[in-house]
Every structure is written in structure tokens, then in C-alpha cells.
Design an enzyme around this catalytic site. Structure first.
Site, PDB file in Angstrom:
ATOM      1  N   CYS A  15     -50.759  20.816 -14.350  1.00 15.73           N
ATOM      2  CA  CYS A  15     -50.375  19.514 -14.870  1.00 15.73           C
ATOM      3  C   CYS A  15     -48.883  19.305 -14.659  1.00 15.73           C
ATOM      4  O   CYS A  15     -48.168  20.213 -14.241  1.00 15.73           O
ATOM      5  CB  CYS A  15     -50.715  19.413 -16.354  1.00 15.73           C
ATOM      6  SG  CYS A  15     -49.759  20.579 -17.361  1.00 15.73           S
ATOM      7  N   CYS A  18     -46.618  21.710 -16.428  1.00 14.19           N
ATOM      8  CA  CYS A  18     -46.307  22.929 -15.679  1.00 14.19           C
ATOM      9  C   CYS A  18     -45.142  22.673 -14.725  1.00 14.19           C
ATOM     10  O   CYS A  18     -44.236  23.501 -14.582  1.00 14.19           O
ATOM     11  CB  CYS A  18     -47.533  23.397 -14.893  1.00 14.19           C
ATOM     12  SG  CYS A  18     -49.003  23.733 -15.885  1.00 14.19           S
ATOM     13  N   CYS A 123     -44.084  37.905 -43.939  1.00 13.69           N
ATOM     14  CA  CYS A 123     -42.714  37.400 -43.866  1.00 13.69           C
ATOM     15  C   CYS A 123     -42.301  37.206 -42.412  1.00 13.69           C
ATOM     16  O   CYS A 123     -43.074  37.486 -41.488  1.00 13.69           O
ATOM     17  CB  CYS A 123     -41.739  38.344 -44.557  1.00 13.69           C
ATOM     18  SG  CYS A 123     -41.524  39.915 -43.688  1.00 13.69           S
ATOM     19  N   CYS A 126     -42.693  40.179 -40.091  1.00 12.69           N
ATOM     20  CA  CYS A 126     -44.037  40.368 -39.545  1.00 12.69           C
ATOM     21  C   CYS A 126     -44.223  39.503 -38.299  1.00 12.69           C
ATOM     22  O   CYS A 126     -44.794  39.940 -37.289  1.00 12.69           O
ATOM     23  CB  CYS A 126     -45.095  39.999 -40.578  1.00 12.69           C
ATOM     24  SG  CYS A 126     -44.963  40.877 -42.137  1.00 12.69           S
ATOM     25  N   ASP A 535     -41.439   1.696 -19.287  1.00  9.58           N
ATOM     26  CA  ASP A 535     -42.266   1.121 -18.234  1.00  9.58           C
ATOM     27  C   ASP A 535     -42.668  -0.301 -18.657  1.00  9.58           C
ATOM     28  O   ASP A 535     -42.621  -0.635 -19.838  1.00  9.58           O
ATOM     29  CB  ASP A 535     -43.507   2.016 -18.062  1.00  9.58           C
ATOM     30  CG  ASP A 535     -44.442   1.509 -16.985  1.00  9.58           C
ATOM     31  OD1 ASP A 535     -43.945   0.946 -16.003  1.00  9.58           O
ATOM     32  OD2 ASP A 535     -45.660   1.682 -17.147  1.00  9.58           O
ATOM     33  N   ASP A 734     -47.489   4.758 -19.199  1.00  7.58           N
ATOM     34  CA  ASP A 734     -48.910   4.756 -19.522  1.00  7.58           C
ATOM     35  C   ASP A 734     -49.536   6.137 -19.481  1.00  7.58           C
ATOM     36  O   ASP A 734     -50.702   6.300 -19.778  1.00  7.58           O
ATOM     37  CB  ASP A 734     -49.674   3.795 -18.614  1.00  7.58           C
ATOM     38  CG  ASP A 734     -49.666   4.236 -17.148  1.00  7.58           C
ATOM     39  OD1 ASP A 734     -49.195   5.354 -16.869  1.00  7.58           O
ATOM     40  OD2 ASP A 734     -50.123   3.456 -16.302  1.00  7.58           O
ATOM     41  N   ASP A 738     -47.215   7.139 -14.495  1.00  9.08           N
ATOM     42  CA  ASP A 738     -45.837   7.564 -14.680  1.00  9.08           C
ATOM     43  C   ASP A 738     -45.724   9.045 -15.022  1.00  9.08           C
ATOM     44  O   ASP A 738     -44.709   9.474 -15.566  1.00  9.08           O
ATOM     45  CB  ASP A 738     -45.185   6.733 -15.786  1.00  9.08           C
ATOM     46  CG  ASP A 738     -45.105   5.264 -15.407  1.00  9.08           C
ATOM     47  OD1 ASP A 738     -44.546   4.959 -14.353  1.00  9.08           O
ATOM     48  OD2 ASP A 738     -45.631   4.430 -16.158  1.00  9.08           O
TER      49      ASP A 738
END
Length: 867
Positions: A15, A18, A123, A126, A535, A734, A738
Site C-alpha cells: 500500500c 508502505c 508496569c 514489563c 483536493d 478522496d 490521491d
């Protein structure tokens, strides 16, 4: 200067999100590098200066690998398919003159992300231990552990078994989260059990400690003779408190000690255990100890455990309210569905519904899965997904969504998406994931917590040595009290809760207002935006355009309109829908035969017909092909003066028709823009449409800074320019056309209905069609970050102030040391304070709109987008 392009195949690219992460890694080496990713093709193109020494082939490969996207060969090349019209055109607003859409997100987009439910954490220490264990697992590229939700989100190719083993290896337990509803129910049930258990333990401890502490003022025998027997009984009762209600403190400390680690349990166990052991030593050896060293602190051990357990119970009670938004989303999901199989109607569990099943929904019922209506007609209430208050009429062929409520009519629909793949499932998963994420501001707490507990233990030892060597009599008593108080008061519970609790509530409140936050980073960055790029089509305008004027220059109008219908009938973009509706419904034209269809990014479409080559799109598309537009120049000028978007058609190298398309401005756009400007943002409108239309829309909504006639790469470049000028840039689009610009912006806001691409490309997705959602998101982000800063300041300030007090710095002035009991109460109170402060976010309300309305209802129905 000529640029060198380095191309890589990146199998893990799914995508634009990425792509954004890879871009950031690459531009950390070379800020001038241009990075363009094509997730469908798993292709990454990097343009660099040929003389650049910062970024060569090896450096690029290493940067991609470090970012978690090692280059390689595609795993399934055979799966590549020819692009359709919708799949190939990603030009954004440049398609104001040409219909576009984009491919749905790859089905494997979440394949490398694993969510775990982690139990046993007490906590921030951890959290640090679990996170380090997960990050050290082979195949893991990143891991994020959230103390507030007790979850972990891991990215990489490590197996679930390996991740669970890694968590178990450091003394905790983990279970993969497969179903969000089941995980949330399990977590809620576990918290309810823990609350009851800790409350009961607290009561048991305090029943012993309070009378004992009160009796100290009236009856405090010496540990000899009958007095020794008395103290032995009290010691045994205190031991019972430590062994039963307080057992988990000691077992947790022992597990950590075996792994050479320390956490909150370590501090509490050491503090209360030391006090008990010293008291027992006094009971047995009191006569041989100096009189000043005969202090007994059984009541302190019991009281500290009781108060901490009470604080834990109150904290759990307060934390239980932080996931209300997620619970409300889960409540929208039906548990059963009425399915028609083999002609018989049967009610089955929701998990048993399969794609293509026929599902019947009766009046007033909630829809179980996404689908397409095959029988009946009814009005559906979609307000929980879109914010649109009016029910939407649904009839044959219309799409329906899980979680929406049927009106008075009966429907039968074919299931198209089931389980977690439904829109509601995606939204729920997104909210759950975002609530478990952490804003960058939380890194400070993580860094401190990683060394905090060992540091406190060292401070306690130094305190003990200082009192033993330099303190006043009774030195041993003072040493014991001061060291124990330091250990108990410094527990980092508040530190671990400071960021995740606020993030959980902030993300939940955003979901209530129709804003899906992708992660904590987006939530934090949105609070710092200085410029907002907007846009035009579907963002400032309704996204439901219609053809208002048409001029056919060729002789056969029906044939020309039939060619237009054929070119556009496969697209779901609003302009394509408008042209198709005009040609087929208004003019009665029948789609003609075409072949060799192709899409031109940023321009339009082209194909072949018996009449010659067809070109349909904006002026640039036709001019680049050498088409003379003079025959329609007067008409085009008149349309531009009316602020129309113009679509041209050329047949066989000659201009054949032009169409004027009007897309009304959203009724609430002007008030939303005014609200954003009032929030201090500089607004810039970007569009691929002509300048006249852009100016008209800008004037209508109150934006005087705009760029017209842009291609997709121009939008991307404009955002880069603003960023180089020092702006923190948000982009509203949108979410499909874009996607590259949304990914490039510091925060992308996808306005629409939450499609896969929108969620993947944007930092935030607006489920409602109003720009007021952007303002609400920014205001909520600012409120959340302020709340986190208050929590961190409180947590850090608490420890910075209380540790010296517990160590005895005020003893010369007061002549008294801080009691371990007060230390225990203060430690519990600090956690409760942080959680209570975070819960103030639940009262968040948007600042309102310029016209006095609220943003909880969209004034217009968002455009439908191709999934």
C-alpha cells in the site's frame, strides 16, 4: 540535471503506507531523492543525482531492508492482471475532467501484521521487557506493546508461535488476536475478574492492617514473653496477606529475578518483604538489639499491599471506560444471520456466513454482513457508518453494509463480504489497532522505563547506605523506612499508563465523531499541522456531478454519445457516472462497440472504434495527441466562465464533442474552511480542473490560494515544496485517486467511506462526507496531545518529587520520614490520577462549526467509491 533511476521489486509493498515508510528511510540518506512506489506491481522507483554518494545500490538495498521491506523477487508474478480503467488511473483531481478510481488494497496488506493479547504486565518495565523480546525475534521488523490495552502489534514474517514463545520467554503470556470482538470480550472479562480479585484482596489486607495500625497507638508490647507471641501471630497474619492477596507481587518479582529483570512487582516485593523480614528479626532477636532498633512494621507491609491492591482495582475500574468506543462498534455487529440455503431459511452464527450466501433481513433488524440486494426494497439507516441522518433507499443491485439497520421493508441480499472483511469489520479492526499504537511522544516514557526500576533499586541502596553511615539514631530503623519508602513510592505504573490511556480514549473519541485514526503517530502529528492541502472533487464539492451542457460537433449525435457511454460505463468515478447517465438515461444512447481500451494517467481514456481512435478526457490529453481544439474554443470559454469542468471527445483525430459538468459545492464546505482557518491552518486547494472552475470553487468556499491544472505528480511536488518551506502538511483527498499525495503528506485525511485504499494511504479516514471532520480530528489531536503531556508531566514530576521525599531529604526540617504506608497510597494515587485525567478526554466536544451546527452529521452524502 539528468537523474538516475534505481528500480527495485519489493515483495512486502502492499500500500501507499508502505511506500511512505520506505520514502522516509531513503530520504534519511538523501533528502533530494524522489521515491515513487506502485504497490500493485511491487515496484519502487528511486530517482537520485548520478553524482550522489549518499545513495547507491547497496545503500538503497540496506535502507529498504532496515525499514522492513527487503528487495527481492515478487512472490506471485502470475497473479498480475491487466489494469482496468478504474485500476490504472490514479491522477486525483486531474481527473476532474476524466473519471478515475484506483485498485482496492492488496488482500495481503495485513498479512505481515500480528496482534497479540499479552497478560501479566504490571508496569512500564514489563512493557519494555515484552517489546525487547518481540523485537529480538527473528523475522520481526517492528513491535509495539501497549500497556493500556495489554496488546502487542508486530510487523514482520515471524510466526505466531515464535512470537508467543518470545513473550513467554520473558515471563509473560500471549495469545494471537484473531477476532476483535472475542479479544475485547476476553479482555473485559479478565479485567472484571482482576478487579474483583484485587478488590477482595485489598479488603482482606486492610481488615488486618487498619485495626493493627490503630492499635499501635494503644497497645505495642515489647517482643518478649507474651508480647513475642502476640507479634508472632500478627507476623503470621501479615504473611498470609503477602502470600495470598499479595502473592502475584512476589511471584512476578521471582520470575523477573530469574531472568535478571526488574519491574513494579520487584519494587513492591522488596519493600514489603524487607519490612516483614526486619520485623520478624526484631520479634526473635529484639532483646539483643538496641532499643532504638526494635521497630516493628508488620502493619506497613499489610497496609502497603492493601492500598496498592485498592489502587489497582480503582485503576482497572477507570480503565474499563477507555474502550467504550470500541465496545459500541462491536455492539453494531450482529451475532446471527438468517441465511437461505437450498431453498430453506435458517438462522446461523455470524461466523458461519459465507460469501454468496443469500441473507434475509426483516424490518428493524441489523444487517449481519455486507452484500448486494437481490430482492425487495427498503430504507436503510446508515448513520452509524456515514453520519447521514436520513435513511437511504435500497433496491435491487444496491450495496448494503453490516451494522446498518433495516427500515420497514424486507430485503434479501447476496453476501459479498463477511467476517472481518466487512466495512464495519475493517473499521473495528482499524480502531482496535490504532488504540494499541503509540504516539512518538511515548518514546520518552519507554526510554525512561527501560532503566527506571534498576535505577530506583540503586537509589534505594544508596539511601540505605547513606542513612546507615550518616544518619541519626536509630540508623537501622531510618535506613529501613527510607529504603522501603523509596522502593514503594517509585513504582512506574503511572509512567506506563500516561501515553496509552490517552491514546485509547483519543482514538475512541475520534471514531465516535466519524474519524478513523490509523496510528498514534498520525494522532500526534495532526496536532502540529500548519498547512492543509485540500483536493477539490468530492472534498469541497459533493462528488455527485451532472452534465449540464453538451455540444456535439459530429453529425451523428446518438453514435457519438454511444461511444462516450462505452468509454465510461465501466468506471464508478462520479464524472463517469454523470457522463454515462447523460448519454444513456437522458439521451437514450446505446453503448457502441470499442476495443483496445486504455487509461491515460492524469488525462483520460482512449480506445479504438470503427470510426477511428477515441480520446475522452481533458484538454491536455487531446492537445498532446495533436488534436485541434479551435472548433470548440468558444463553447469551452463559455463553459469555463460558468465554472464547468470540461470533458472533450475526439474521434479519428478530430474534435467531436465537449461536455460541461457541474459538481455542486458542499453546503457545509464554507463553514468548515472558516473553522479550519480559525484553527490557524493555511489552506491550499489543488485541482486538475481548469483555472476558472478552481477560482469559482475557491471563491465559494473561502480559499484564495489554489493551484489548477495539476497532474498527480504535481500534487505530490506541491506537498514536498510546502514541507521544504518548513510546513507540517496535511492533505485531504478522496483516499483513492490521491493516494500518493495522501501518503506523502505528514498526515493524510481520506474523506469518503473508508475503502481499503483510503485506510492504507491516509493517516486518518473520515467516515462522514464533511470537511468538519478534518477540523474535529485536528482539535481532538491537540486535546489528546495536551492530555498526554499532562500525564507525562504528572508521572515524571511525581517521581522526581516523591523519591527525594521518600529518601528523607526533608528529615532535617521535619524530623520525620515518609511512612511506607503513605508511600503505597501515593503510588496508587498517581496511577489513578493519570487514568482520571485521561478520562477527561471523554468529555471532548468539537469547537463547533462556523454556522453553528455540529460535525456529527454530514450535510451531504459522500460519493461512492470503487473498492
Amino acid at each position: 540535471m539528468t537523474q538516475q533511476t534505481l528500480t527495485r521489486t519489493v515483495p512486502g509493498m502492499n500500500c501507499q503506507g508502505c511506500v511512505k515508510r520506505m520514502r522516509e528511510a531513503i530520504q534519511a540518506l538523501d533528502a533530494n531523492a524522489e521515491v515513487i512506489g506502485t504497490p500493485d506491481e511491487k515496484r519502487l522507483d528511486v530517482s537520485v543525482d548520478p553524482d550522489s554518494t549518499a545513495l547507491d545500490d547497496d545503500a538503497l538495498d540496506q535502507a529498504l531492508t532496515d525499514a522492513g521491506f527487503p528487495p527481492g523477487e515478487p512472490e506471485n508474478e502470475s497473479k498480475s492482471q491487466p489494469e482496468s480503467d478504474d485500476a490504472s488511473r490514479t491522477s486525483g483531481d486531474s481527473v476532474d475532467a476524466t473519471p478515475t478510481a484506483a485498485p482496492a488494497a492488496d488482500a495481503t496488506a495485513d498479512a505481515t501484521t500480528t496482534r497479540l493479547a499479552v497478560s501479566g504486565m504490571t508496569c512500564a518495565g514489563c512493557v519494555n521487557s515484552v517489546q525487547k523480546a518481540l523485537q529480538g525475534t527473528a523475522g520481526v521488523t517492528s513491535a509495539m506493546v501497549n500497556f493500556g490495552t495489554h496488546t502487542a502489534e508486530v510487523t514482520g514474517n515471524a510466526s505466531e508461535d515464535a512470537l508467543v514463545s518470545a513473550v513467554q520467554g520473558v515471563g509473560y503470556d500471549a495469545k494471537p488476536i484473531v477476532d476483535v470482538r472475542e479479544a475485547e470480550e476476553t479482555r473485559a472479562a479478565q479485567e472484571a475478574r482482576d478487579y474483583k480479585k484485587r478488590l477482595q484482596g485489598s479488603v482482606a489486607a486492610l481488615v488486618l492492617a487498619v485495626p493493627l495500625m490503630a492499635s499501635m497507638f494503644f497497645f505495642h508490647p515489647e517482643p518478649v514473653g507474651a508480647g513475642r507471641l502476640y507479634w508472632l501471630v500478627i507476623g503470621a497474619l501479615t504473611l498470609a496477606v503477602m502470600a495470598f492477596p499479595g502473592r502475584h507481587f512476589f511471584t512476578g518479582a521471582w520470575k523477573n529475578a530469574r531472568r535478571h529483570q526488574a519491574n513494579m512487582d520487584t519494587l513492591i516485593a522488596m519493600g514489603t518483604g524487607t519490612a516483614w523480614l526486619y520485623s520478624m528479626a526484631v520479634v526473635f532477636f529484639g532483646p539483643w538489639l538496641p532499643e532504638a532498633a526494635r521497630g516493628i512494621y508488620f502493619e506497613a507491609s499489610a497496609m502497603v499491599i492493601g492500598l496498592i491492591l485498592l489502587g489497582n482495582a480503582m485503576e482497572l475500574k477507570a480503565r474499563g471506560r477507555t474502550s467504550d468506543a470500541l465496545k459500541r462498534l462491536l455492539d453494531l455487529q450482529a451475532r446471527t444471520a438468517r441465511v437461505i440455503r437450498d431453498g430453506e431459511e435458517q438462522e446461523i452464527d455470524i461466523d458461519a456466513v459465507r460469501e454468496d450466501d443469500r441473507v434475509r433481513v426483516r424490518p428493524g433488524e441489523r444487517l449481519a454482513v455486507d452484500g448486494e440486494v437481490t430482492e425487495g426494497e427498503s430504507y436503510i439507516d446508515e448513520s452509524m457508518l456515514t453520519g447521514e441522518p436520513d435513511p437511504i433507499n435500497k433496491t435491487l443491485g444496491d450495496d448494503v453494509s453490516a451494522g446498518t439497520v433495516n427500515g420497514k421493508g424486507g430485503l434479501v441480499y447476496r453476501a459479498t463480504r463477511v467476517g472481518n472483511d466487512t466495512r464495519l469489520g475493517q473499521i473495528t479492526r482499524q480502531v482496535a489497532s490504532a488504540q494499541g499504537s503509540r504516539p512518538p511522544i511515548g518514546d520518552l516514557a519507554d526510554k525512561v522505563s527501560s532503566v527506571f526500576v534498576p535505577s530506583v533499586m540503586i537509589i534505594a541502596v544508596i539511601t540505605a547506605l547513606a542513612w546507615f553511615n550518616f544518619g541519626v539514631e536509630a540508623r537501622v530503623i531510618h535506613m529501613l523506612v527510607a529504603a522501603t519508602s523509596v522502593l514503594i513510592i517509585a513504582c512506574p505504573c503511572a509512567l506506563g499508563l500516561a501515553t496509552p490511556i490517552s491514546t485509547m480514549i483519543g482514538v475512541g473519541k475520534a471514531a465516535e465523531h466519524g474519524v478513523l485514526v490509523r496510528n498514534g503517530e498520525a494522532l500526534q502529528t495532526a496536532s502540529k499541522l500548519t498547512a492543509l492541502v485540500v483536493d477539490k472533487t468530492g472534498t469541497l464539492t459533493e462528488g455527485n456531478p451532472r452534465v449540464t451542457e453538451a455540444e456535439v460537433l459530429a453529425d451523428n449525435e446518438q453514435h457519438v454519445l454511444g461511444l462516450v457511454a462505452a468509454l465510461e460505463r465501466g468506471s464508478e468515478h462520479p464524472l463517469a457516472t454523470a457522463l454515462t447517465a447523460y448519454c444513456e438515461e437522458e439521451k437514450g444512447a446505446k453503448a457502441a462497440a470499442i476495443r483496445d481500451f486504455d487509461s491515460v494517467t492524469g488525462g483520460g481514456v482512449k480506445a479504438q472504434s470503427d470510426a477511428g481512435e477515441l480520446l475522452l478526457g481533458n484538454a491536455a490529453l487531446l492537445e498532446d495527441a495533436g488534436i485541434d481544439l479551435a472548433a470548440g474554443s468558444d463553447s469551452a470559454q463559455a463553459l469555463e466562465d460558468k465554472a464547468r469542468t470540461i470533458v472533450y471527445l475526439a474521434i479519428g483525430g478530430e474534435l467531436a464533442a465537449l461536455f460541461g459538468v457541474s459538481d455542486p459545492v458542499r453546503i457545509d464546505a464554507k463553514s468548515a474552511i472558516a473553522r479550519l482557518q480559525k484553527d490557524g491552518l493555511h489552506l491550499i486547494m489543488l485541482t486538475g480542473d481548469n483555472r476558472h472552475t478552481a477560482r469559482a470553487v475557491g471563491d465559494a468556499v473561502g480559499i484564495d490560494d489554489f493551484r489548477a491544472g495539476l497532474k498527480p505528480e504535481d500534487k505530490h511536488a506541491e506537498i514536498e515544496r510546502l514541507q521544504k518551506e518548513g510546513h507540517t502538511v496535511g492533505m485531504v483527498g478522496d483516499g483513492i485517486n490521491d493516494a500518493p499525495a495522501l501518503a506523502r503528506a505528514n498526515v493524510g485525511f481520506a474523506i469518503g467511506q473508508g475503502t481499503d485504499v483510503a485506510i492504507e494511504s491516509a493517516g486518518m479516514t473520515l467516515m462522514r462526507g464533511s470537511l468538519h471532520g478534518v477540523a474535529t480530528a485536528i482539535e481532538l489531536s491537540q486535546a489528546t496531545l495536551t492530555n498526554i503531556k499532562q500525564n507525562l508531566a504528572g508521572a515524571f514530576g511525581y517521581n522526581a518529587l516523591c523519591i527525594p521525599i521518600a529518601a528523607g531529604v526533608f528529615y532535617p526540617l521535619t524530623g520525620a520520614l515518609l511512612s511506607p504506608m503513605i508511600a503505597g497510597a501515593a503510588m496508587s494515587l498517581s496511577s489513578i490520577t493519570v487514568v482520571s485525567n485521561a478520562n477527561r478526554l471523554r468529555l471532548f466536544a468539537p469547537r463547533g462549526t462556523a454556522d453553528g451546527s455540529t460535525d456529527t452529521q454530514a450535510h451531504t452524502q459522500p460519493k461512492e467509491e470503487a473498492a
